[in-house]
Design a protein around this motif. Structure first.
Motif, PDB file in Angstrom:
ATOM      1  N   THR A   1       0.890  -1.369  -0.051  1.00  0.00           N
ATOM      2  CA  THR A   1      -0.030   0.024  -0.058  1.00  0.00           C
ATOM      3  C   THR A   1       0.782   1.259   0.049  1.00  0.00           C
ATOM      4  O   THR A   1       2.106   1.114   0.383  1.00  0.00           O
ATOM      5  CB  THR A   1      -0.887   0.055   1.094  1.00  0.00           C
ATOM      6  OG1 THR A   1      -0.085  -0.288   2.362  1.00  0.00           O
ATOM      7  CG2 THR A   1      -1.693  -1.154   1.156  1.00  0.00           C
ATOM      8  N   ARG A   2       0.137   2.367  -0.095  1.00  0.00           N
ATOM      9  CA  ARG A   2       1.059   3.771  -0.228  1.00  0.00           C
ATOM     10  C   ARG A   2       1.607   3.825   0.795  1.00  0.00           C
ATOM     11  O   ARG A   2       2.912   4.586   0.889  1.00  0.00           O
ATOM     12  CB  ARG A   2       0.221   4.846  -0.533  1.00  0.00           C
ATOM     13  CG  ARG A   2       0.840   6.173  -0.735  1.00  0.00           C
ATOM     14  CD  ARG A   2       0.000   7.042  -1.278  1.00  0.00           C
ATOM     15  NE  ARG A   2      -0.819   6.866  -2.302  1.00  0.00           N
ATOM     16  CZ  ARG A   2      -2.007   7.622  -3.217  1.00  0.00           C
ATOM     17  NH1 ARG A   2      -2.447   8.803  -2.414  1.00  0.00           N
ATOM     18  NH2 ARG A   2      -2.472   7.393  -4.025  1.00  0.00           N
ATOM     19  N   ASP A   3       1.005   3.681   1.921  1.00  0.00           N
ATOM     20  CA  ASP A   3       1.712   3.876   3.203  1.00  0.00           C
ATOM     21  C   ASP A   3       2.822   3.034   3.831  1.00  0.00           C
ATOM     22  O   ASP A   3       3.524   3.118   4.523  1.00  0.00           O
ATOM     23  CB  ASP A   3       0.859   3.995   4.469  1.00  0.00           C
ATOM     24  CG  ASP A   3      -0.010   2.605   4.838  1.00  0.00           C
ATOM     25  OD1 ASP A   3      -0.507   2.225   3.672  1.00  0.00           O
ATOM     26  OD2 ASP A   3       0.080   2.184   5.948  1.00  0.00           O
ATOM     27  N   LYS A   4       2.624   1.556   3.238  1.00  0.00           N
ATOM     28  CA  LYS A   4       3.671   0.765   3.497  1.00  0.00           C
ATOM     29  C   LYS A   4       3.748  -0.325   2.410  1.00  0.00           C
ATOM     30  O   LYS A   4       3.081  -1.452   2.392  1.00  0.00           O
ATOM     31  CB  LYS A   4       3.274  -0.033   4.541  1.00  0.00           C
ATOM     32  CG  LYS A   4       4.508  -1.011   5.255  1.00  0.00           C
ATOM     33  CD  LYS A   4       3.824  -1.631   6.564  1.00  0.00           C
ATOM     34  CE  LYS A   4       4.931  -2.379   7.130  1.00  0.00           C
ATOM     35  NZ  LYS A   4       4.636  -3.238   8.373  1.00  0.00           N
ATOM     36  N   PRO A   5       4.628   0.010   1.426  1.00  0.00           N
ATOM     37  CA  PRO A   5       4.811  -0.793   0.058  1.00  0.00           C
ATOM     38  C   PRO A   5       5.299  -2.216   0.386  1.00  0.00           C
ATOM     39  O   PRO A   5       5.082  -3.115  -0.253  1.00  0.00           O
ATOM     40  CB  PRO A   5       5.952  -0.018  -0.691  1.00  0.00           C
ATOM     41  CG  PRO A   5       6.039   1.259  -0.339  1.00  0.00           C
ATOM     42  CD  PRO A   5       5.657   1.462   1.209  1.00  0.00           C
ATOM     43  N   THR A   6       6.008  -2.456   1.461  1.00  0.00           N
ATOM     44  CA  THR A   6       6.682  -3.774   1.824  1.00  0.00           C
ATOM     45  C   THR A   6       5.677  -4.595   2.867  1.00  0.00           C
ATOM     46  O   THR A   6       5.930  -5.517   3.106  1.00  0.00           O
ATOM     47  CB  THR A   6       7.870  -3.868   2.498  1.00  0.00           C
ATOM     48  OG1 THR A   6       7.719  -2.946   3.731  1.00  0.00           O
ATOM     49  CG2 THR A   6       8.853  -2.991   1.638  1.00  0.00           C
ATOM     50  N   ARG A   7       4.401  -4.157   2.824  1.00  0.00           N
ATOM     51  CA  ARG A   7       3.370  -4.678   3.845  1.00  0.00           C
ATOM     52  C   ARG A   7       3.111  -6.296   3.659  1.00  0.00           C
ATOM     53  O   ARG A   7       3.479  -6.843   4.691  1.00  0.00           O
ATOM     54  CB  ARG A   7       2.094  -4.081   3.580  1.00  0.00           C
ATOM     55  CG  ARG A   7       1.010  -4.442   4.534  1.00  0.00           C
ATOM     56  CD  ARG A   7      -0.403  -3.849   3.945  1.00  0.00           C
ATOM     57  NE  ARG A   7      -0.265  -2.465   4.339  1.00  0.00           N
ATOM     58  CZ  ARG A   7      -0.667  -1.952   5.314  1.00  0.00           C
ATOM     59  NH1 ARG A   7      -0.812  -2.591   6.694  1.00  0.00           N
ATOM     60  NH2 ARG A   7      -0.589  -0.564   5.620  1.00  0.00           N
TER      61      ARG A   7
END
Length: 228
Positions: free
Chosen positions: A102-108
């Motif tokens: 996601t935009r806030d956490k690309p490595t989610r």
């Protein structure tokens, strides 16, 4: 559509995406089963959304009720879910979400990539994909019951395991035979015995046509039944 037909229909796309993104095919298939109730959920029917992904998809969005867990307790609320033009688009978007986050956490969801199926099922939950505390075990149970791990990558050479490929072909062949019988009974397919013989004599060429021919005809048969 039987359970084996459902698996056979989505497995090629899941395996293809796995080879490009390292998202385990077993996880993709198990999530599709769980989230779409074998393709029979209202969200799948209205939006071709197999995975319950929220937001806007290639064909817009639809508002649907959903169950979320807050403090370990289920509550029902409405949310906008992505709409797609086809199941293939839904599978591709699922892989893209896991790969890009996601935009806030690309490595989610990166803990999923290249992982064994048990690790992948836990990491998808840890990344925030679902709020159900039993989500990982539900996925693992599906993978083990239907031997979906057979579709996963052989990490030694980054290719699909030969046994997985044979398993996929067996599933598709059986689904094709069942589909031919069903379509013949409904009067939607001429000369069923010829199609059956082709499956036996030259399964590879016929299986290449199945997603476009047999399952397209199955969809038409379903539409015809719903219109009655």
């Amino acid at each position: 559509m039987t359970q084996q037909e459902f698996i056979a229909k989505i497995a090629p796309a899941a395996v293809g995406d796995m080879k490009k993104t390292r998202v385990p095919a077993s996880l993709t298939i198990a999530q599709a089963i769980l989230e779409s109730n074998w393709g029979m959920s209202g969200l799948t029917a209205k939006a071709n959304n197999l995975f319950g992904i929220k937001g806007n998809g290639t064909a817009g969005s639809v508002s649907m009720p959903t169950t979320e867990y807050v403090g370990g307790k289920p509550i029902t609320t409405n949310a906008n879910f992505r709409k797609y033009n086809s199941w293939a688009e839904s599978i591709a978007d699922h892989s893209a979400l896991i790969l890009n986050g996601t935009r806030d956490k690309p490595t989610r969801y990166h803990g999923v990539l290249g992982a064994d199926y048990k690790t992948a099922c836990q990491k998808i939950k840890d990344g925030g994909y679902a709020t159900d505390p039993a989500y990982p075990q539900k996925l693992i149970s599906l993978i083990e019951k239907y031997e979906l791990h057979k579709f996963d990558v052989d990490k030694s050479d980054n290719s699909v395991d030969k046994e997985a490929a044979l398993k996929l072909e067996d599933w598709a062949r059986e689904a094709g035979l069942n589909a031919i019988d069903s379509l013949a009974v409904k009067g939607l397919l001429n000369d069923p015995e010829t199609w059956k013989q082709r499956l036996i004599d030259d399964p590879k060429s016929v299986l290449e046509e199945l997603p476009w021919l047999v399952f397209t005809l199955l969809d038409r048969a379903t539409d015809k039944r719903l219109q009655k």
